[in-house]
Design a protein around this motif. Structure first.
Motif, PDB file in Angstrom:
ATOM      1  N   ASP A 139      -2.170   9.938  10.953  1.00  0.00           N
ATOM      2  CA  ASP A 139      -2.390   8.844  11.887  1.00  0.00           C
ATOM      3  C   ASP A 139      -2.277   7.529  11.110  1.00  0.00           C
ATOM      4  O   ASP A 139      -3.092   7.235  10.257  1.00  0.00           O
ATOM      5  N   THR A 156      -6.328  -3.424  20.769  1.00  0.00           N
ATOM      6  CA  THR A 156      -5.380  -2.562  21.470  1.00  0.00           C
ATOM      7  C   THR A 156      -5.908  -1.130  21.527  1.00  0.00           C
ATOM      8  O   THR A 156      -6.396  -0.605  20.538  1.00  0.00           O
ATOM      9  N   ASN A 164      -2.207   4.420  12.363  1.00  0.00           N
ATOM     10  CA  ASN A 164      -2.641   3.201  13.057  1.00  0.00           C
ATOM     11  C   ASN A 164      -3.478   2.266  12.196  1.00  0.00           C
ATOM     12  O   ASN A 164      -3.175   1.073  12.085  1.00  0.00           O
ATOM     13  N   THR A 165      -4.533   2.801  11.590  1.00  0.00           N
ATOM     14  CA  THR A 165      -5.419   1.930  10.821  1.00  0.00           C
ATOM     15  C   THR A 165      -4.737   1.434   9.551  1.00  0.00           C
ATOM     16  O   THR A 165      -4.900   0.276   9.170  1.00  0.00           O
ATOM     17  N   MET A 166      -3.943   2.310   8.939  1.00  0.00           N
ATOM     18  CA  MET A 166      -3.234   1.916   7.721  1.00  0.00           C
ATOM     19  C   MET A 166      -2.315   0.727   8.007  1.00  0.00           C
ATOM     20  O   MET A 166      -2.281  -0.243   7.254  1.00  0.00           O
ATOM     21  N   LEU A 202      -2.595  -1.308  10.531  1.00  0.00           N
ATOM     22  CA  LEU A 202      -3.397  -2.412  11.050  1.00  0.00           C
ATOM     23  C   LEU A 202      -3.659  -3.447   9.952  1.00  0.00           C
ATOM     24  O   LEU A 202      -3.668  -4.654  10.190  1.00  0.00           O
ATOM     25  N   LYS A 203      -3.848  -2.930   8.729  1.00  0.00           N
ATOM     26  CA  LYS A 203      -4.095  -3.835   7.598  1.00  0.00           C
ATOM     27  C   LYS A 203      -2.875  -4.717   7.353  1.00  0.00           C
ATOM     28  O   LYS A 203      -3.007  -5.909   7.115  1.00  0.00           O
ATOM     29  N   ALA A 239      -4.371  -3.734  26.221  1.00  0.00           N
ATOM     30  CA  ALA A 239      -4.734  -4.799  25.290  1.00  0.00           C
ATOM     31  C   ALA A 239      -5.752  -5.731  25.944  1.00  0.00           C
ATOM     32  O   ALA A 239      -5.573  -6.144  27.083  1.00  0.00           O
ATOM     33  N   SER A 264     -11.260   6.156   9.445  1.00  0.00           N
ATOM     34  CA  SER A 264     -10.539   4.952   9.839  1.00  0.00           C
ATOM     35  C   SER A 264     -11.060   3.704   9.117  1.00  0.00           C
ATOM     36  O   SER A 264     -10.289   2.907   8.595  1.00  0.00           O
ATOM     37  N   ASN A 313     -10.123   2.792  16.600  1.00  0.00           N
ATOM     38  CA  ASN A 313      -9.177   3.839  16.188  1.00  0.00           C
ATOM     39  C   ASN A 313      -9.924   5.097  15.762  1.00  0.00           C
ATOM     40  O   ASN A 313      -9.537   6.214  16.089  1.00  0.00           O
ATOM     41  N   THR A 360     -10.142   3.689   5.497  1.00  0.00           N
ATOM     42  CA  THR A 360      -8.731   3.329   5.340  1.00  0.00           C
ATOM     43  C   THR A 360      -8.589   1.806   5.395  1.00  0.00           C
ATOM     44  O   THR A 360      -7.830   1.210   4.633  1.00  0.00           O
ATOM     45  N   MET A 361      -9.346   1.204   6.287  1.00  0.00           N
ATOM     46  CA  MET A 361      -9.295  -0.248   6.432  1.00  0.00           C
ATOM     47  C   MET A 361      -9.846  -0.951   5.194  1.00  0.00           C
ATOM     48  O   MET A 361      -9.230  -1.867   4.662  1.00  0.00           O
ATOM     49  N   GLU A 363       0.819  -1.220   0.000  1.00  0.00           N
ATOM     50  CA  GLU A 363       0.000   0.000   0.000  1.00  0.00           C
ATOM     51  C   GLU A 363       0.847   1.262   0.000  1.00  0.00           C
ATOM     52  O   GLU A 363       1.803   1.386   0.761  1.00  0.00           O
ATOM     53  N   GLU A 376       1.946   1.482  19.014  1.00  0.00           N
ATOM     54  CA  GLU A 376       0.571   1.694  19.493  1.00  0.00           C
ATOM     55  C   GLU A 376      -0.357   0.540  19.143  1.00  0.00           C
ATOM     56  O   GLU A 376      -1.234   0.180  19.922  1.00  0.00           O
ATOM     57  N   ILE A 377      -0.193  -0.023  17.950  1.00  0.00           N
ATOM     58  CA  ILE A 377      -1.097  -1.118  17.572  1.00  0.00           C
ATOM     59  C   ILE A 377      -0.479  -2.482  17.884  1.00  0.00           C
ATOM     60  O   ILE A 377      -1.043  -3.512  17.547  1.00  0.00           O
ATOM     61  N   LYS A 398       6.040  -5.951  23.814  1.00  0.00           N
ATOM     62  CA  LYS A 398       5.780  -6.225  25.239  1.00  0.00           C
ATOM     63  C   LYS A 398       7.019  -6.724  25.957  1.00  0.00           C
ATOM     64  O   LYS A 398       7.177  -6.541  27.154  1.00  0.00           O
ATOM     65  N   LEU A 425     -10.852  -6.892  12.882  1.00  0.00           N
ATOM     66  CA  LEU A 425     -10.164  -5.760  12.258  1.00  0.00           C
ATOM     67  C   LEU A 425     -11.078  -4.555  12.146  1.00  0.00           C
ATOM     68  O   LEU A 425     -10.682  -3.430  12.395  1.00  0.00           O
ATOM     69  N   GLN A 466     -11.439  -3.085  15.494  1.00  0.00           N
ATOM     70  CA  GLN A 466     -10.248  -2.317  15.853  1.00  0.00           C
ATOM     71  C   GLN A 466     -10.202  -0.983  15.106  1.00  0.00           C
ATOM     72  O   GLN A 466      -9.850   0.048  15.668  1.00  0.00           O
ATOM     73  N   SER A 467     -10.572  -0.999  13.824  1.00  0.00           N
ATOM     74  CA  SER A 467     -10.520   0.261  13.082  1.00  0.00           C
ATOM     75  C   SER A 467     -11.629   1.205  13.560  1.00  0.00           C
ATOM     76  O   SER A 467     -11.461   2.422  13.558  1.00  0.00           O
ATOM     77  N   PHE A 518     -10.654   0.364   2.071  1.00  0.00           N
ATOM     78  CA  PHE A 518     -10.069   0.752   0.783  1.00  0.00           C
ATOM     79  C   PHE A 518      -8.603   1.111   1.009  1.00  0.00           C
ATOM     80  O   PHE A 518      -7.835   0.283   1.426  1.00  0.00           O
TER      81      PHE A 518
END
Lengths: 409, 290
Positions: free
Chosen positions: A212, B137, A214-216, A218-219, B132, B253, B11, B256-257, A204, A246-247, A407, B4, B7-8, B259
């Motif tokens: 931010d 998270t 995080n979500t990007m 996360l994938k 967590a 968010s 976020n 983003t997940m 990607e 963070e994730i 961790k 997922l 989680q998104s 697409f």
């Protein structure tokens, strides 16, 4: 009475003018170099490294009397604030207003893309050691030169290092920001990952404006890759590291195209920076040698003495660009005050013809201005210090792999 | 996959809280005096830099600097309104656009001269640490920021509806002349409102710097997000800022997940377009439409 006053003013003006004109005639013993480079902004930290490299070259040359042993070097630096348009404007200013003899290249493909176009228009050779986008070489320019490898090849060390691991990791995820250099870095990752038979589980490109991550990320995390390869500059690399923590994203390794070798990376992340890989094209352990700085190791030592820190490959490439321009000037026998258009055309031709060994390695520019390929390297942050970990014959230490989960750190 | 999405969503909700907070300030200022404050994001930037410099200079924890940025921005907002913005209240909207746009240029460029364009970040011992559970998270900093945002918006809402000053603010918003007739010092109420709006925006900025890098030019994108949020939730309606903020955070968010992150920005603005077309008073229908 009035007339007297006026004549005094005229005399004062005349005096000021003669003083003013006296300065350049004194300075004609010097060569003036101009450089517009990001000193603040998104690329500011890295741009300052390039400035340091040029400063060290200037000081080293001047300590030996100057170019050809007699012409001192002076460099005018301008800050383009990480803005390509500003960079181009400042190069115009250096050429037309400051009337510099030569130019030194900037940092960052977007900056260099714009600035080198201005240089080309005025027929000023422009050598960059801090830009690697392949597109820089696809414009048919005659006056543009780059000492770094092309972006798609520059990142090769980041893939090679994992290809050599035993057991070899199987899957990679590739992400990068969609600006020229970092996007091409991802193309390079993909090319070599496919070549070595890694499975690419995620790919990607994201906007540089995204803040931010995080979500990007996360994938990418959800695909559970062994390795995360990132097309990055310093800013992107820092945001990726923060988001990974963070994730709680724990691949076996993460590698960046650029960022970790800039001191600000370890300063900002402290111990979180450990285990991170980065591609490189130069290390002091390489058996390179040449004029001005001597060996790669000597350049490295001189750098530490002057700035209290080791140079990264972009700094070496930038200083390497200075050395090749200096040698070309010396071989042509150019003199201060007598550098015009004809001399700069000759300089351009000379730069294309030279085949030089330097502390940075062989410099020989192809027709498109790209340097001959250097062997791919990889470095890693270990206990807050950068060490070369690939290839094995020049490695200072073995790679620390896999990276422990967040961790357990 | 469902994990997922959850989680998104989380976020998005966490980001939505901070959007809601500074947008509430934007909404309050618009609701009471009809001023679209283009310099709003710059107030957030100033709050962020107050925290950054106190962290660097005094080693103060970012969350301990919150009272300072609230107080600093309140004073600044109060003075800005008194000295400049008060002159365009009640004037055609274009006047306030021009004035606040000028303020945006001034503040961001002065900040650029003072602090350069370097991106800066605050890294604390707990940066990146997270809570967590069930495979999800929640970063602590964002969670705390979210809770503070909710609390402050709630407090603002309560203040507007149950305190003497709050009721005076509301009365002034509804009818300036009637408010004046009942003895409310309208100019003072305007300055107070602007100060209050600036203070919560500074507060948001102080919390943003704990998890994102900041630089002098960051303001305008934040103003644009605030604009989207209040259009979604209803211009001038405080609970609407919360709803709009959460929607925008979640849409950003989740898209983003599903697409890519490039698409998420496009989708956000498409949503804004649809709202302006079909529901200009916001989802709640309680916004002010001129």
């Amino acid at each position: 009475m009035k007339l007297k006053k006026a004549s005094i003013v005229v005399m004062a003006l005349a005096l000021a003018l003669t003083l003013g004109t006296a300065a350049p005639s004194l300075a004609a013993k010097d060569f003036t170099f101009g450089c517009a480079v990001p000193l603040t902004g998104l690329f500011g930290k890295a741009g300052n490294l390039v400035k340091d490299a040029y400063t060290l070259w200037m000081e080293t040359v001047n300590a030996k009397g100057g170019i050809a042993g007699k012409y001192k070097v002076r460099i005018i630096f301008y800050d383009d604030r990480s803005n390509p348009q500003t960079s181009a404007k400042l190069v115009e200013k250096l050429i037309t207003k400051d009337k510099v003899d030569f130019l030194l290249g900037s940092y960052g493909s977007s900056q260099v893309m714009a600035a080198s176009a201005a240089a080309e228009r005025h027929k000023f050779p422009y050598i960059s050691g801090g830009a690697a986008s392949n597109k820089l070489y696809e414009r048919g320019f005659k006056y543009y030169f780059g000492t770094l490898g092309k972006a798609t090849e520059e990142v090769r060390g980041n893939v090679d290092v994992f290809n050599a691991m035993k057991p070899k990791p199987k899957t990679v995820a590739i992400v990068g920001s969609n600006i020229p250099f970092t996007a091409l870095a991802c193309v390079g990752y993909k090319k070599y990952a496919e070549k070595y038979g890694f499975k690419i589980v995620h790919y990607e490109l994201f906007p540089i404006k995204l803040k931010d991550y995080n979500t990007m990320l996360l994938k990418a995390k959800s695909k559970n890759p062994d390795i995360l390869l990132v097309g990055s500059h310093l800013g992107v690399a820092l945001r990726v590291m923060k988001a990974m923590k963070e994730i709680d994203f724990n691949p076996k390794a993460v590698a960046f195209s650029y960022g970790p070798t800039v001191p600000a990376f370890v300063e900002a992340l402290k111990s979180d920076a450990n285990y991170v890989f980065a591609a490189s094209e130069w290390t002091p352990a390489l058996p390179y040698k040449g004029p001005v700085f001597g060996t790669a190791k000597q350049f490295h030592d001189r750098y530490i003495k002057r700035f209290g820190r080791a140079p990264d490959y972009v700094e070496a490439a930038s200083a390497g660009g200075c050395v090749v321009q200096q040698v070309a000037i010396e071989q042509l026998g150019l003199k201060p005050g007598k550098v015009g258009k004809a001399e700069r055309v000759k300089l351009m031709e000379k730069l294309h013809a030279l085949d030089l060994n330097t502390f940075y390695g062989p410099i020989h520019f192809d027709k498109d201005g790209a340097n001959r390929e250097h062997p791919p390297l990889a470095v890693q942050v270990q206990n807050g210090k950068l060490v070369t970990v690939y290839p094995a014959k020049w490695a200072e230490k073995a790679p620390m792999y896999p990276m422990p989960a967040w961790k357990n750190r | 996959m469902s994990m997922l999405i959850i989680q998104s969503l989380i976020n998005g909700i966490l980001m939505g809280g901070i959007y809601a907070l500074y947008s509430a300030g934007f909404s309050l200022i618009f609701g009471v005096m009809g001023v679209v404050n283009i310099a709003h994001g710059d107030l957030l930037m100033l709050g962020a830099f107050i925290t950054f410099w106190m962290f660097i200079g005094l080693g103060l924890d970012p969350f301990l600097t919150l009272p300072f940025s609230v107080a600093g921005l309140f004073v600044l907002g109060y003075l800005m309104q008194r000295l400049a913005i008060n002159r365009v209240v009640g004037a055609p909207p274009i006047m306030s656009y021009i004035l606040t746009f000028g303020m945006h240029l001034m503040i961001s460029n002065l900040a650029l001269v003072a602090w350069t364009a370097d991106p800066r970040a605050v890294t604390t011992a707990y940066s990146g640490a997270n809570l967590a559970f069930l495979g999800l998270t929640l970063p602590w900093i964002k969670l705390i920021t979210f809770l503070i945002s909710l609390g402050v918006i709630g407090l603002l809402y309560w203040l507007l509806n149950h305190s003497q000053t709050g009721r005076a603010i509301q009365a002034t918003a509804q009818d300036r002349e009637m408010a004046r007739l009942t003895g409310i010092k309208v100019d003072r109420i305007y300055a107070l409102t602007f100060g209050l709006g600036a203070a919560i925006t500074g507060l948001a900025g102080s919390m943003v710097v704990a998890f994102q890098d900041v630089e002098p030019g960051m303001g305008l994108p934040y103003t644009i997000i605030a604009f989207c949020v209040v259009v979604l939730g209803g211009m001038g309606y405080i609970p609407g800022a919360l709803i709009g903020g959460l929607i925008l955070g979640i849409v950003g968010s989740v898209s983003t997940m599903l697409f890519t992150s490039g698409w998420s920005i496009a989708i956000t603005f498409f949503l804004l377009y649809l709202m302006l077309l079909f529901r200009p008073a916001g989802i709640t229908g309680k916004g002010i439409v001129e």
